[in-house]
Design a protein around this motif. Structure first.
Motif, PDB file in Angstrom:
ATOM      1  N   SER A   2     -42.357  20.534  30.004  1.00  0.00           N
ATOM      2  CA  SER A   2     -41.148  20.896  29.283  1.00  0.00           C
ATOM      3  C   SER A   2     -41.458  21.016  27.796  1.00  0.00           C
ATOM      4  O   SER A   2     -42.371  20.378  27.277  1.00  0.00           O
ATOM      5  CB  SER A   2     -40.047  19.870  29.537  1.00  0.00           C
ATOM      6  N   VAL A   3     -40.659  21.846  27.155  1.00  0.00           N
ATOM      7  CA  VAL A   3     -40.835  22.086  25.735  1.00  0.00           C
ATOM      8  C   VAL A   3     -39.572  21.623  25.025  1.00  0.00           C
ATOM      9  O   VAL A   3     -38.466  21.961  25.431  1.00  0.00           O
ATOM     10  CB  VAL A   3     -41.080  23.590  25.467  1.00  0.00           C
ATOM     11  N   ASN A   4     -39.752  20.844  23.984  1.00  0.00           N
ATOM     12  CA  ASN A   4     -38.623  20.421  23.159  1.00  0.00           C
ATOM     13  C   ASN A   4     -38.525  21.336  21.959  1.00  0.00           C
ATOM     14  O   ASN A   4     -39.546  21.719  21.372  1.00  0.00           O
ATOM     15  CB  ASN A   4     -38.812  18.981  22.683  1.00  0.00           C
ATOM     16  N   LEU A   5     -37.284  21.669  21.588  1.00  0.00           N
ATOM     17  CA  LEU A   5     -37.051  22.459  20.389  1.00  0.00           C
ATOM     18  C   LEU A   5     -36.465  21.565  19.315  1.00  0.00           C
ATOM     19  O   LEU A   5     -35.507  20.835  19.563  1.00  0.00           O
ATOM     20  CB  LEU A   5     -36.086  23.607  20.670  1.00  0.00           C
ATOM     21  N   GLU A   6     -37.044  21.646  18.153  1.00  0.00           N
ATOM     22  CA  GLU A   6     -36.583  20.862  17.011  1.00  0.00           C
ATOM     23  C   GLU A   6     -36.009  21.817  15.976  1.00  0.00           C
ATOM     24  O   GLU A   6     -36.618  22.846  15.654  1.00  0.00           O
ATOM     25  CB  GLU A   6     -37.766  20.099  16.405  1.00  0.00           C
TER      26      GLU A   6
END
Length: 160
Positions: A2-6
């Motif tokens: 999974s990729v987190n967006l900040e």
């Protein structure tokens, strides 16, 4: 994986992510024929702006979208990586701008139907057409995020 967006906010005078933003804008220009600017113009405008940047974390950080905004809430540049379009990131950036400004405005090239449809989708209204707005004498529409409920709707997007 999974990729987190900040969401990062880059203040005026800060060069953080300017090279990545230029490269993203140029990829979009090459692919879609929009967002054409001279590098010096882009860099100067970026450095004078507050930039709302969406950065994907993972093995390497990647800028996936940004909105460069003047202090009056005018969006100078809004760009989303084509591989990330359709994920609600443009709406998220506009919401961040709307959270910080009482008025949000922008111009969109009159021939850029995708941009016009996006802005109208999130609640912008066309206020007027501006002939010969762009350096290449292209026409533009001046848009404003609608008052009242529309502004609140887009502003509350991130709170859902």
């Amino acid at each position: 994986m999974s990729v987190n967006l900040e969401l990062r906010v880059v203040g005026p005078g800060d060069d953080d992510l300017v090279e990545e933003a230029w490269e993203l804008k140029e990829r979009i220009r090459a692919r879609n024929g929009v967002l054409k600017q001279r590098r010096g113009f882009f860099t100067d405008a970026y450095r004078r702006s507050t930039v709302y940047a969406l950065v994907a974390s993972g093995p390497d950080e990647e800028l996936v979208g940004f909105a460069a905004t003047r202090r009056d809430g005018y969006i100078l540049f809004l760009a989303i990586d084509p591989d990330w379009q359709g994920e609600g990131l443009g709406e998220r950036l506009v919401a961040a701008v709307a959270d910080d400004h009482s008025s949000v405005t922008c111009h969109a090239r009159a021939t850029n139907q995708d941009a016009i449809e996006f802005y109208q989708h999130v609640g912008f209204e066309i206020e007027r057409r501006v002939d010969n707005y762009y350096e290449d004498r292209g026409n533009a529409y001046y848009l404003r995020l609608g008052d009242g409920g529309l502004t609140e709707r887009i502003s509350s997007f991130m709170r859902r």
